[in-house]
Design an enzyme around this catalytic site. Structure first.
Site, PDB file in Angstrom:
ATOM      1  N   GLY A  84       0.831  -1.206   0.000  1.00  0.00           N
ATOM      2  CA  GLY A  84       0.000   0.000   0.000  1.00  0.00           C
ATOM      3  C   GLY A  84       0.863   1.253   0.000  1.00  0.00           C
ATOM      4  N   SER A  85       0.444   2.219   0.798  1.00  0.00           N
ATOM      5  CA  SER A  85       1.088   3.540   0.739  1.00  0.00           C
ATOM      6  C   SER A  85       2.537   3.567   1.200  1.00  0.00           C
ATOM      7  CB  SER A  85       0.306   4.521   1.586  1.00  0.00           C
ATOM      8  OG  SER A  85      -0.998   4.578   1.100  1.00  0.00           O
ATOM      9  N   THR A  86       2.987   2.514   1.892  1.00  0.00           N
ATOM     10  CA  THR A  86       4.389   2.545   2.333  1.00  0.00           C
ATOM     11  C   THR A  86       5.331   2.516   1.130  1.00  0.00           C
ATOM     12  OG1 THR A  86       4.431   0.148   2.612  1.00  0.00           O
ATOM     13  CG2 THR A  86       3.934   1.461   4.569  1.00  0.00           C
ATOM     14  N   ILE A  87       4.790   2.217  -0.042  1.00  0.00           N
ATOM     15  CA  ILE A  87       5.641   2.176  -1.229  1.00  0.00           C
ATOM     16  C   ILE A  87       5.813   3.566  -1.856  1.00  0.00           C
ATOM     17  CG2 ILE A  87       4.083   1.872  -3.204  1.00  0.00           C
ATOM     18  CD1 ILE A  87       5.674  -0.548  -4.004  1.00  0.00           C
ATOM     19  N   LYS A  88       4.948   4.497  -1.475  1.00  0.00           N
ATOM     20  CA  LYS A  88       4.937   5.810  -2.146  1.00  0.00           C
ATOM     21  C   LYS A  88       6.292   6.531  -2.157  1.00  0.00           C
ATOM     22  CE  LYS A  88      -0.015   6.615  -1.606  1.00  0.00           C
ATOM     23  NZ  LYS A  88      -1.023   7.045  -0.626  1.00  0.00           N
TER      24      LYS A  88
END
Ligand code: 59J
Length: 570
Positions: free
Chosen positions: A291-295
């Site tokens: 999820g957003s931890t990849i942003k």
């Protein structure tokens, strides 16, 4: 020719008969002598002639933490065995033997009878010293003790997943006990002994081969940090009624794994009831969509490609964005945002637009270099390498959703390693579990300048401006990112099942520790990464920084000096 042949044969017959009688008398006498007169002496001798070669068990090496604290140790213990034929000849003794062993007499008899053709059968293994003493005292024929080793894990369930466990024969079955079995296992020796009628060793005759003990192994784990992480993760998983959870803490420079914990856990000192659910080292075996931890990596790819600069803004209005026939949503309309705000508020639309502004191959390369879809080389049994599909097959919608962490899967250890690159000037260290192994050179993921930009942006995500403010640590600057991902299942993305995450590092001015917290399916009202995982990060990181004597970088005097000086390292 005077004697007739008949007479001659009669003489011969007498001589032969006489010899027979004489021989018989001698034998009789000898028999009398042996059977009656020297009976005691010979019985002793006969029994003493049970010469046997027995194996000398080898001591299994210890597993120690980085400070030499024992995590797995082998202690000598006795096992009770029998020679069934001998023991079955004393049926009147079976009841008392069964009582001492805590067995049913019938079961004991059956066990012996079923194996009557063998010379060795275990009756009970790894008995307490008092049971061993009682067995010795009983002196039941054919029953004896055998020295073995029992594995003991002083930290119990705290380090269970990393260490794994051995079976009753002292062989590694899981975790490092399995992965390092060869190094830990010694070589059994052999000696010739004299056994008495009861199978007891009464004399060592000859050492054929001494036992060679296995080697000790020192891990990079810090027992104190491990315990802290265990305690806080367990408390959070319980408080939120979550299914499971993992946390990994790594030294950003060396890749040393200081702690790795999972829930649920099990006590490896109880070999009885073992569930796969509780014994799996989820931090390396279980995959989830980041999820957003990849942003931050999407932003890094964009900055590296030169397609944007850190001061440019993205329009995320009106909070929905159509790509193909898919609608990407933010939970609110954030309007026009710069990169820092995009990360701090965690805009899916902002991340999607960045990805659509670069080549698929470029985004793929950055994620690949960050270790996604690649094993970590941890050597753990059952390690998953995650999934990052080849960019050749990406449609626009795939590239967009990948930018905010869907259609890709990672293990907690992989995500930790990737974040270490953000903390370590763009260089990703190889995770190290064994202190005697060399620190491998890291792999470049992004330029030091881009890593520093991201470090500064991720610091803002942990202020009151960002979703990660509950990850703050008193006295230290923290950088990091929250994530809340719906779980995908048979019917697409689930409305009610989430993975809550936080990934970050500290101190932000000179990063030392990187940590990932993943909590699977928090069941309560709160389920966002910012609500569920960030506080766990805060508690563990705070304790770890203090335990490791890391100097605070957010004290008022320092703040005054560095004000306006930027966020890069001094
Ligand atoms: C979300 C998703 C699922 C997959 C949305 C989480 C998508 C999506 C298709 C609604 C809960 C929720 C590919 S939200 O992680 O946006 O961590 O504190 O699961 O969007 O398109 O009720 N995180 N999470 N999205 N999917 N697909 C935010 C965000 C994130 C937060 C909160 C609020 C999602 C601040 C997530 C956090 O940054």
């Amino acid at each position: 020719m005077s004697d007739s042949p008949d007479k001659l044969s009669a003489v011969r017959r007498h001589v032969v008969l006489g010899l027979f009688v004489l021989g018989f008398a001698v034998l009789l006498g000898r028999g009398l002598d042996l059977q009656v007169l020297k009976q005691d002496f010979l019985r002793g001798e006969g029994d003493a002639r049970h010469l046997r070669v027995v194996s000398i068990p080898a001591h299994r090496g210890m597993i120690l933490d980085r400070n030499g604290e024992p995590l797995a140790v082998s202690t000598p213990v006795d096992s009770v065995w029998a020679n069934p034929q001998e023991t079955l000849q004393a049926p009147e003794r079976l009841a008392e033997l069964a009582r001492v062993l805590g067995m049913d007499r019938g079961d004991l008899q059956r066990r012996l009878a079923e194996r009557a053709g063998r010379e060795f059968v275990y009756l009970r293994r790894h008995v307490n010293p008092d049971v061993a003493a009682q067995v010795q005292q009983l002196g039941v024929p054919g029953v004896a003790l055998q020295r073995e080793f029992r594995r003991y894990y002083p930290m119990g369930e705290v380090a269970a997943h990393v260490l794994g466990f051995t079976n009753i024969d002292d062989r590694g079955q899981e975790g490092l006990e399995l992965a390092l079995n060869e190094r830990l296992t010694g070589q059994p020796g052999a000696k010739r002994v004299v056994r008495d009628r009861l199978g007891r060793v009464i004399r060592d005759v000859e050492n054929i081969r001494p036992a060679r003990p296995g080697g000790d192994i020192t891990l990079t784990l810090d027992q104190r940090v491990q315990y802290l992480a265990y305690r806080e993760l367990k408390a959070a998983v319980q408080a939120h009624g979550a299914r499971s959870g993992s946390a990994v803490i790594m030294d950003v420079h060396t890749g040393d794994i200081l702690a790795m914990v999972n829930q649920p856990s099990h006590n490896p000192n109880n070999r009885g009831s073992l569930r796969r659910e509780a014994s799996r080292n989820r931090a390396v075996t279980d995959l989830f969509e980041p999820g957003s931890t990849i942003k931050p990596f999407t932003v890094a790819a964009a900055l590296e490609s030169g397609s944007i600069n850190p001061r440019m803004t993205l329009d995320t209005a009106p909070g929905t964005f159509r790509v193909g026939n898919h609608t990407i949503r933010d939970i609110r309309n954030y309007g026009r945002v710069d990169l820092t705000t995009m990360l701090a508020k965690s805009s899916n639309i902002g991340a999607s637009k960045l990805a659509l502004g670069m080549e698929s191959e470029h985004l793929w390369r950055t994620l690949h270099q960050a270790g996604l879809g690649r094993g970590t080389g941890s050597g753990f049994p059952g390690e998953a390498s995650g999934l990052l599909r080849d960019f050749y097959f990406w449609r626009d919608v795939d590239r967009a959703t990948l930018a905010f962490g869907y259609g890709v899967s990672v293990t907690p250890l992989q995500l930790t390693r990737a974040y270490a690159a953000l903390a370590n000037e763009g260089v990703m260290p190889a995770p190290r579990f064994l202190a005697d192994q060399p620190v491998l050179p890291g792999e470049p993921v992004m330029s030091p300048a881009v890593a520093r930009e991201l470090r500064a942006m991720l610091e803002v995500a942990v202020t009151t401006e960002g979703t990660g403010h509950r990850a703050r640590v008193e006295g230290y600057r923290v950088a990091g990112k929250t994530g809340t991902a719906r779980k995908s299942g048979a019917g697409g993305y689930n409305e009610e099942r989430f993975v809550a995450m936080f990934a970050g590092f500290a101190p932000a001015s000179h990063p030392r520790l990187v940590m990932v917290v993943v909590i699977d399916e928090p069941a309560g009202e709160e389920y966002y990464g910012g609500q569920v995982a960030a506080p766990v990060f805060s508690k563990i990181m705070q304790g770890a920084l203090r335990l490791l004597d890391v100097p605070p970088d957010d004290v008022p005097s320092i703040r005054a000096v560095t004000a306006g000086a930027g966020r890069g390292p001094a």
